[in-house]
Design an enzyme around this catalytic site. Structure first.
Site, PDB file in Angstrom:
ATOM      1  N   GLN A 186      -2.332  46.056  74.200  1.00 13.87           N
ATOM      2  CA  GLN A 186      -1.900  47.408  73.831  1.00 13.87           C
ATOM      3  C   GLN A 186      -0.768  47.417  72.808  1.00 13.87           C
ATOM      4  O   GLN A 186      -0.499  48.461  72.208  1.00 13.87           O
ATOM      5  CB  GLN A 186      -1.450  48.183  75.087  1.00 13.87           C
ATOM      6  N   CYS A 332     -11.919  57.569  91.779  1.00 20.33           N
ATOM      7  CA  CYS A 332     -12.583  57.836  93.048  1.00 20.33           C
ATOM      8  C   CYS A 332     -13.344  56.583  93.469  1.00 20.33           C
ATOM      9  O   CYS A 332     -14.514  56.433  93.189  1.00 20.33           O
ATOM     10  CB  CYS A 332     -13.531  59.004  92.892  1.00 20.33           C
TER      11      CYS A 332
END
Ligand SMILES: *Cc1c(COP(=O)(O)O)cnc(C)c1O
Length: 394
Positions: A186, A332
């Site tokens: 990054q 989830c």
């Protein structure tokens, strides 16, 4: 029906980036005309080898390194694995690794597996972070032992953008004779890096996080650092990584690195200003919203913001209806909404960790896009909160 790029407001650049048009142009001849094997003896192959060397130089220039220190890989994940496994092999008597609690899965899951599944008794120290996502250097010093084979600490966090003082940490590791790896996937292209002036032994980067294609990466291996390859095979990369080179993608990565050097100033001025406008606008207009991560010790393009009492995934679905792309800090998984390990390590309260959204910008974002998100998101949050049993107004 497919969503076309021009319809999309893409603010998920820490997940992947658009390939720069200049990069596509540089790659095309190596997907069509110049298909020779770079290892072949004849000119038709040798000229492809020269294209690889040009890319190697462009990448080395962005990193402040030597071309001979650049090893091409298939991705950031392969680079991370290669560095860590090499250090364990070149230090057969040492079984300890030091890393952090907030690494990308490419490092985190490798370390977890080394600890639980290998015959050798590896043990891992995972350094904690403060509430703002920063590391404690004193704690790092105390974690190093005579048994430590390698330190692997990311330069910039993919979820929050928080920067770690890897240059200082690498010096400390070197004084103890310990190898130092940084996952800089990054950081590369967003902040200036001069590896020559550091004690970093290994650095990983990935093409698709800086406007080059998916499926190409680099491992920087400092000259003189003991090294054992992960991929054995042909003599490619001077025996440091077997397998015929992904020529077009490597050429593209070289071009992307040259472009990143040119655009670094824009990234740190215009993109930073857009990010700040978005961040301050959202924090200022949406009640019970808070920034995750240190406010200044951070990448210029990333803002991770929690909206309390709403589900991140619900926010993403509503944003998707406006073709706004971002990420959520909760996934989830297996039916239970588990906040990300990064936000958990920072101790972000439960009510906030669930409603976190990561916005990550690039040079392709515009002020109109930021204005559109600022005009759209407050309504989405208010609508979702009206449905929440936990929300009691402001
Ligand atoms: C994306 C990413 C990786 C993985 O890179 P790939 O090329 O997708 O394997 C590793 N570390 C960080 C910090 C990343 O953001």
């Amino acid at each position: 029906m497919a969503v076309l790029p021009e319809q999309v407001i893409y603010m998920d650049n820490n997940a992947t980036t658009r390939i720069a048009p200049e990069v596509v142009d540089a790659m095309m001849p190596y997907l069509t005309q110049f298909y020779g094997n770079p290892s072949s003896m004849y000119t038709f192959g040798g000229q492809v080898g020269q294209a690889l060397n040009k890319a190697r130089q462009e990448i080395a220039d962005l990193l402040g390194a030597e071309p001979g220190e650049i090893v091409f890989t298939s991705c950031g994940t392969e680079s991370d694995s290669t560095a860590i496994l090499s250090a364990l092999q070149t230090n057969p008597g040492k079984n300890h690794l030091v890393t952090t609690k907030v690494e990308h899965p490419a490092v985190k899951n490798l370390c977890d597996n080394l600890e639980s599944f290998t015959g050798r008794k590896h043990h891992v120290t995972r350094l904690p972070v403060a509430a703002d996502g920063t590391l404690d250097l004193q704690r790092f010093k105390e974690s190093l032992t005579d048994d430590t084979a390698i330190v692997s600490v990311m330069w910039a966090n993919n979820e929050t953008g928080v920067l770690f003082p890897v240059e200082e940490m690498a010096e400390i590791a070197r004084e103890r004779g310990i190898l130092f790896h940084t996952d800089a996937v990054q950081a590369v292209g967003k902040i200036p890096i001069k590896l020559k002036e550091t004690a970093i032994d290994f650095l990983s980067l990935s093409g698709h996080k800086l406007h080059a294609p998916k499926g190409v990466g680099v491992l920087y291996v400092r000259k003189g650092t003991p090294y054992i390859p992960f991929m054995n095979g042909g003599h490619q990369e001077h025996g440091r990584r077997g397998g015929t080179e992904n020529v077009a993608s490597i050429v593209g990565l070289g071009r992307a690195c040259a472009l990143a050097a040119e655009k670094m100033a824009e990234e740190n001025t215009r993109v930073r200003a857009l990010r700040d406008k978005l961040e301050q606008g959202l924090l200022g207009t949406i009640p019970k919203s808070l920034l995750n991560g240190h406010s200044s010790q951070r990448l210029p393009n990333t803002a991770n913001i929690s909206f309390e009492y709403v589900e991140g995934e619900a926010i993403l679905l509503h944003m998707n209806q406006h073709n706004i792309c971002a990420s959520s800090g909760s996934a989830c998984t297996s039916g239970s909404l588990e906040p990300s390990h990064v936000l958990r390590a920072m101790g972000v309260p439960f009510t906030a960790a669930h409603g976190s959204i990561r916005f990550s910008l690039s040079i392709y974002n515009t002020e109109q896009e930021v204005d559109f998100v600022l005009a759209t998101l407050p309504g989405i949050i208010a609508k979702l909160r009206a449905l929440s049993p936990f929300w009691e107004g402001n």
